[in-house]
Design a protein around this motif. Structure first.
Motif, short mmCIF file in Angstrom:
data_model
loop_
_atom_site.label_atom_id
_atom_site.label_comp_id
_atom_site.label_asym_id
_atom_site.label_seq_id
_atom_site.Cartn_x
_atom_site.Cartn_y
_atom_site.Cartn_z
N ARG A 41 11.56 -13.02 -5.09
CA ARG A 41 10.87 -14.24 -4.67
C ARG A 41 9.40 -13.96 -4.38
O ARG A 41 8.61 -14.88 -4.17
N LEU A 42 9.00 -12.69 -4.40
CA LEU A 42 7.65 -12.31 -4.02
C LEU A 42 6.80 -11.95 -5.23
O LEU A 42 7.25 -11.23 -6.13
N ARG A 43 5.59 -12.43 -5.24
CA ARG A 43 4.59 -12.01 -6.23
C ARG A 43 3.51 -11.28 -5.46
O ARG A 43 2.91 -11.83 -4.53
N VAL A 44 3.26 -10.02 -5.84
CA VAL A 44 2.28 -9.20 -5.14
C VAL A 44 1.15 -8.85 -6.09
O VAL A 44 1.39 -8.39 -7.21
N THR A 45 -0.08 -9.09 -5.66
CA THR A 45 -1.26 -8.79 -6.47
C THR A 45 -2.26 -7.96 -5.67
O THR A 45 -2.24 -7.96 -4.44
N LYS A 46 -3.11 -7.26 -6.38
CA LYS A 46 -4.15 -6.46 -5.72
C LYS A 46 -5.19 -7.40 -5.12
O LYS A 46 -5.65 -8.33 -5.79
N LYS A 98 -5.72 1.60 3.03
CA LYS A 98 -6.41 0.41 3.53
C LYS A 98 -6.69 -0.63 2.44
O LYS A 98 -7.38 -1.62 2.69
N SER A 99 -6.19 -0.42 1.23
CA SER A 99 -6.31 -1.46 0.19
C SER A 99 -5.51 -2.69 0.61
O SER A 99 -4.50 -2.59 1.30
N ALA A 100 -5.98 -3.86 0.16
CA ALA A 100 -5.29 -5.11 0.50
C ALA A 100 -4.43 -5.56 -0.67
O ALA A 100 -4.79 -5.38 -1.84
N VAL A 101 -3.28 -6.12 -0.35
CA VAL A 101 -2.42 -6.76 -1.36
C VAL A 101 -2.14 -8.18 -0.90
O VAL A 101 -1.96 -8.45 0.29
N ASP A 102 -2.14 -9.11 -1.85
CA ASP A 102 -1.86 -10.52 -1.56
C ASP A 102 -0.43 -10.82 -1.97
O ASP A 102 0.01 -10.43 -3.07
N VAL A 103 0.28 -11.54 -1.11
CA VAL A 103 1.69 -11.83 -1.34
C VAL A 103 1.90 -13.34 -1.45
O VAL A 103 1.47 -14.10 -0.55
N LYS A 104 2.53 -13.77 -2.52
CA LYS A 104 2.81 -15.19 -2.73
C LYS A 104 4.31 -15.43 -2.75
O LYS A 104 5.06 -14.67 -3.38
N ASP A 105 4.74 -16.49 -2.08
CA ASP A 105 6.15 -16.90 -2.10
C ASP A 105 6.37 -17.77 -3.33
O ASP A 105 5.79 -18.85 -3.46
N LEU A 106 7.19 -17.29 -4.25
CA LEU A 106 7.46 -18.03 -5.48
C LEU A 106 8.50 -19.12 -5.31
O LEU A 106 8.81 -19.85 -6.25
N GLY A 107 9.07 -19.24 -4.10
CA GLY A 107 10.07 -20.26 -3.85
C GLY A 107 11.47 -19.78 -4.18
O GLY A 107 11.66 -18.67 -4.68
N PRO A 108 12.47 -20.63 -3.94
CA PRO A 108 13.86 -20.25 -4.24
C PRO A 108 14.02 -19.84 -5.70
O PRO A 108 13.46 -20.46 -6.59
N GLN A 109 14.79 -18.78 -5.92
CA GLN A 109 14.96 -18.22 -7.26
C GLN A 109 16.41 -18.39 -7.74
O GLN A 109 17.33 -18.61 -6.96
#
Length: 305
Positions: free
Chosen positions: A49-54, A77-88
């Motif tokens: 359900r997670l999309r992770v990007t730099k 210390k790099s950052a990652v952005d996490v998006k909820d793709l919704g119910p799968q």
């Protein structure tokens, strides 16, 4: 010698994610799946359900046990952005739902002609042949979904199942069945043996060859793996996706038997996305395998496209 663990800064993207950690600690030598697992454990979400990007450039981070975190360019210390793709929902489940539509709808119209059309006449020979062709085709697809296909992606957004299913439930199911089993349909009249048997022959050849290409593609991927090899064998030295070629041949056979506009509409509607998928696959093969891959000029139909 193992590298020291690194800390990644985790940032939400889009809809809020409850319990999303502010940071996670991972080993730079571990596969990138560790990033997803750490975030999933803390947020109590499935990793699918997670999309992770730099955070630096928005590049997607793959879920892989073979690609080390260090190789993605992530550092301490790099950052990652996490998006909820919704119910799968699982891809296998999606396919099972899609192909179930015609399997349910065609018997409904075939055996319910007296209630739907108000006729006491039994189905014609052509209507019976058409019924067998439709149902066998989608039973074959269900079998392949359960025992042949190996999926590179585990899930898709649940909301997409309705859009995907509409193509099969409405076009090859409801629309085709309504017209094919009608007492006023061309299939209700006498058959032209030459056209009918040509259609049956194309259908059988298309279905068998399509199954053969699916087995070839299956054997390219190890169970539980997403690696791919270069497909070889029946049709693969001529076009990129002979599985689509034989699918089209099979449906041309169905159209010759039914002689129905509804079958032609479904066929045309199916060719468009298959062509787009085949073009993408040709580009991917060229990029992934380079000079090892024999480039194809035509992706589905030799001499046409």
């Amino acid at each position: 010698m193992a590298s020291s663990p690194i800390t990644l800064v985790v940032r939400p993207r889009g809809r809020p994610i409850r319990n999303l950690p502010e940071t996670i600690t991972v080993s730079p030598d571990a596969g990138t799946t560790e990033i997803f697992e750490k975030i999933a454990d803390a947020s109590q979400f499935s990793i699918h359900r997670l999309r992770v990007t730099k955070g630096s450039d928005g590049t997607p981070i793959p879920k892989s046990t073979e690609i080390p975190v260090h190789d993605t360019g992530l550092r301490n210390k790099s950052a990652v952005d996490v998006k909820d793709l919704g119910p799968q929902i699982g891809w296998q489940t999606v396919f099972l739902i899609e192909y179930l539509g015609p399997i349910l709808i065609h018997p409904l119209f075939y055996y319910g002609r007296s209630f739907i059309y108000g006729t006491s006449e039994p189905p014609s020979k052509l209507q019976t042949i058409s019924f067998i062709m439709f149902v066998l085709h989608f039973l074959k697809r269900e079998y392949e979904t359960l025992f042949v296909h190996r999926f590179s992606a585990a899930t898709m957004p649940f909301k997409n199942v309705f859009r995907n299913s509409a193509h099969y439930w409405l076009l090859s199911g409801l629309n085709s069945a309504f017209w094919i089993y009608s007492p006023n349909s061309p299939t209700a009249g006498p058959s032209n043996p030459l056209i009918t048997y040509t259609g049956i022959a194309l259908y059988v050849i298309g279905e068998l060859c399509n199954f053969s290409t699916h087995m070839t593609l299956r054997n390219l991927r190890r169970p539980g793996s997403t690696d791919r090899g270069i497909p070889k064998g029946l049709g693969f030295n001529i076009v990129t996706c002979p599985n689509y070629t034989f699918e089209i041949i099979s449906w041309v056979g169905v159209w010759l038997v039914t002689w129905s506009l509804s079958t032609a509409v479904f066929l045309v509607a199916a060719i468009a996305p298959m062509t787009a998928w085949a073009v993408k696959k040709e580009k991917r093969y060229r990029k992934e395998f380079g000079d090892k891959y024999k480039r194809k000029r035509f992706v589905i139909m030799p001499g046409i496209y």
